[in-house]
Write a protein that holds these residues in place. Sequence first.
Motif, PDB file in Angstrom:
ATOM      1  N   ASN A   1       0.828  -1.216   0.000  1.00  0.00           N
ATOM      2  CA  ASN A   1       0.000   0.000   0.000  1.00  0.00           C
ATOM      3  C   ASN A   1       0.853   1.253   0.000  1.00  0.00           C
ATOM      4  O   ASN A   1       0.533   2.249  -0.657  1.00  0.00           O
ATOM      5  CB  ASN A   1      -0.927   0.000   1.214  1.00  0.00           C
TER       6      ASN A   1
ATOM      7  N   ILE B   1       2.234   1.636  -3.622  1.00  0.00           N
ATOM      8  CA  ILE B   1       1.159   1.955  -4.569  1.00  0.00           C
ATOM      9  C   ILE B   1       0.766   3.418  -4.432  1.00  0.00           C
ATOM     10  O   ILE B   1       0.595   4.145  -5.425  1.00  0.00           O
ATOM     11  CB  ILE B   1      -0.063   1.050  -4.346  1.00  0.00           C
ATOM     12  N   GLU B   2       0.628   3.890  -3.198  1.00  0.00           N
ATOM     13  CA  GLU B   2       0.279   5.295  -2.969  1.00  0.00           C
ATOM     14  C   GLU B   2       1.358   6.230  -3.494  1.00  0.00           C
ATOM     15  O   GLU B   2       1.065   7.323  -3.988  1.00  0.00           O
ATOM     16  CB  GLU B   2       0.056   5.537  -1.471  1.00  0.00           C
TER      17      GLU B   2
ATOM     18  N   ILE C   1       1.018   6.439  -7.553  1.00  0.00           N
ATOM     19  CA  ILE C   1      -0.198   6.929  -8.197  1.00  0.00           C
ATOM     20  C   ILE C   1       0.012   8.387  -8.586  1.00  0.00           C
ATOM     21  O   ILE C   1       0.463   9.200  -7.791  1.00  0.00           O
ATOM     22  CB  ILE C   1      -1.417   6.779  -7.271  1.00  0.00           C
TER      23      ILE C   1
ATOM     24  N   LYS D   1      -2.907  -5.841  -5.801  1.00  0.00           N
ATOM     25  CA  LYS D   1      -3.315  -4.484  -5.457  1.00  0.00           C
ATOM     26  C   LYS D   1      -3.344  -3.593  -6.694  1.00  0.00           C
ATOM     27  O   LYS D   1      -4.228  -2.740  -6.859  1.00  0.00           O
ATOM     28  CB  LYS D   1      -2.368  -3.904  -4.407  1.00  0.00           C
ATOM     29  N   HIS D   2      -2.375  -3.760  -7.574  1.00  0.00           N
ATOM     30  CA  HIS D   2      -2.293  -2.963  -8.788  1.00  0.00           C
ATOM     31  C   HIS D   2      -3.549  -3.145  -9.640  1.00  0.00           C
ATOM     32  O   HIS D   2      -4.121  -2.171 -10.154  1.00  0.00           O
ATOM     33  CB  HIS D   2      -1.038  -3.368  -9.578  1.00  0.00           C
TER      34      HIS D   2
ATOM     35  N   GLU E   1      -6.499  -4.084  -8.552  1.00  0.00           N
ATOM     36  CA  GLU E   1      -7.627  -3.488  -7.832  1.00  0.00           C
ATOM     37  C   GLU E   1      -7.690  -1.981  -8.063  1.00  0.00           C
ATOM     38  O   GLU E   1      -8.770  -1.424  -8.300  1.00  0.00           O
ATOM     39  CB  GLU E   1      -7.501  -3.774  -6.330  1.00  0.00           C
ATOM     40  N   VAL E   2      -6.557  -1.330  -7.992  1.00  0.00           N
ATOM     41  CA  VAL E   2      -6.504   0.123  -8.173  1.00  0.00           C
ATOM     42  C   VAL E   2      -6.942   0.502  -9.578  1.00  0.00           C
ATOM     43  O   VAL E   2      -7.695   1.465  -9.775  1.00  0.00           O
ATOM     44  CB  VAL E   2      -5.088   0.664  -7.878  1.00  0.00           C
TER      45      VAL E   2
ATOM     46  N   GLN F   1     -10.704   0.206  -9.710  1.00  0.00           N
ATOM     47  CA  GLN F   1     -11.382   1.237  -8.923  1.00  0.00           C
ATOM     48  C   GLN F   1     -11.209   2.626  -9.520  1.00  0.00           C
ATOM     49  O   GLN F   1     -12.112   3.456  -9.481  1.00  0.00           O
ATOM     50  CB  GLN F   1     -10.866   1.218  -7.483  1.00  0.00           C
ATOM     51  N   LYS F   2     -10.017   2.876 -10.040  1.00  0.00           N
ATOM     52  CA  LYS F   2      -9.700   4.201 -10.583  1.00  0.00           C
ATOM     53  C   LYS F   2      -9.248   4.030 -12.029  1.00  0.00           C
ATOM     54  O   LYS F   2      -8.058   3.995 -12.321  1.00  0.00           O
ATOM     55  CB  LYS F   2      -8.601   4.869  -9.766  1.00  0.00           C
TER      56      LYS F   2
END
Length: 574
Positions: free
Chosen positions: A386, A389-390, A393, A433-434, A436-437, A440-441
């Motif tokens: 996390n 990833i943050e 972005i 996670k990648h 999922e992001v 979502q976005k």
Amino acid sequence: MCAEKGLVTEKKLENIPTPIDKYYLLVIAIDSYQKNSLSNPVRDADALVKILTTDFTFFQPTDESEISSTRSKDSDIDDIIVYSSLQTKCLYNENATTNKIDDHIRAVHKKIGPNDAFLIYFSGHGDIDENNQTFQLVAYNEELLFTRLYDRSRKYETNCRHLLIIVDACFSGMGKEGIKTEDGTDSSRYYVASCDSDQKAKDGPPGDGSPFSKFLISKLRENETPKPELDSDFFEQFNKNQKAKRTADEIGDRINYKYQSLVSGVPEGASSGKTKLYLTKKKKGRPEPGFLRNSFIKNLGFGIQKQILKDDYSTLYNYLNILILQSYNLDARNFLAKSSFGHSIPESMKSNTEILCDRFEIKDEKLKDAIFTNLLTEKSIKSIVNYFIEKIISIDSKKIFYFLLIDFIDIGKNYVEEIDNFCKEFCLEFCKKHKEVLLQKKDADIGQLFIFFTDVSKNSDGWVKRDFKQVKGLDESNRFNFIDLGNIKPIRKPHFNEWREDILVDKVSTTIQELANDEKILTLFKIDDLNKFTCEHDKFVEKICTHCGFNDEEFKREFSNHMYNFPKMISNGN
């Protein structure tokens, strides 16, 4: 240049400024207007660029993609050289549009440092409105309010040490009409105009140059002090010369003047510090730093690593990149980054990007514990993922590249299994996670993460990809890059010969030409047989720079800060 007016010798200076790290130069010139063309602006600008990049320490591009030429209006004049690098930019005639001027000033703003200087030069038509209230520079496609030009640079108030604007255009003196404020800092914001606010600047006979440009170039050329700059003597001499040549002609209906006179000051609304901008002359006999720096980067080995990157770096799945490397020291690893990442993948990493970097050493602690200690408080693989990833972005439509450098000093071989286990857990969670992001976005612009594991040891054979069995098995199925860059070796004779062949094109520098002599090389590197030549990268660079006459301060500023500072090297091609 923050003297009261115009070329100052060092003896006259009361406040010695901090040495400049980089000089940025933007030169704008138009003579081929659709109406009322001029004869000399582009020729004058070309002469200024040549003397600043040849005799002074302004950057002279050597990359062929950043150099072009255009014909002068006068057939007996050499081709005009046009530079298009970020640090040295020429916008002539149809390229001197308001949008291109704005775009370049914004681009410089993103890269310029707090100890850098920016010089903007304009040569062309100037105009004032009907009420004699507003001064306008006439770009190729439309008029550009001078206040707009300075406003575009206003952000530099806290971003660079010195900002100097020089304008050779009619009525240019109006650009400095404001209240001067001095803030006491080691900086300057200054403006030089070729004529007063109620005067027209002379263009000069075709091919001869404007009076202002000729005088400026002659003074820069003849001044032998190490750090000449514009000062009151310069202004007084120019005004005296013009007064001697004065004519009582009436120019147009607006003004009646005796002679063209230079003016200077702080741009309206600006504040200026107590020091002055120096234009530092190059020392005779030694090469231009940027040229020498690029020769090191281009030629000193790393051929194996560059080929591996070309073969294994997939641009389709490059959001996660795990790299393993063995290096005899950290400077060599950073040098590799400059040579391979800064140049092998340049376009994707230099256009509207941000480089982030963290580094720590592993001594005897567990790998996970070290990551938690240095980066996080919550101890889980999910929290690490996390966090990264943050970081990558995108914000402001920038492409973000995050480098995590984990260095094992003389103990890398002991950590193969632990690195393998960590990477398996991390990569599985990261890829999950990648996805999922992205779901979502959907409009999210996710950058790239590079995790560099480096075994720093002179005696190790290095890691090999087959030792990392778990992460290697995930590579293809989860679509990330797992790259084994191998073992960095010192410079050998073939690398040296390639470098020497490239550098000897500099026929001006006597210190470079001395290196054509094999005996000089044997003496410099204290060896008795050139066939046995071997030298570590950082020591090679230091020896050559010392031979060429760069002192410790210059070496740090011009070479080590660019070649061994990891994020700066990648984001800045010079």
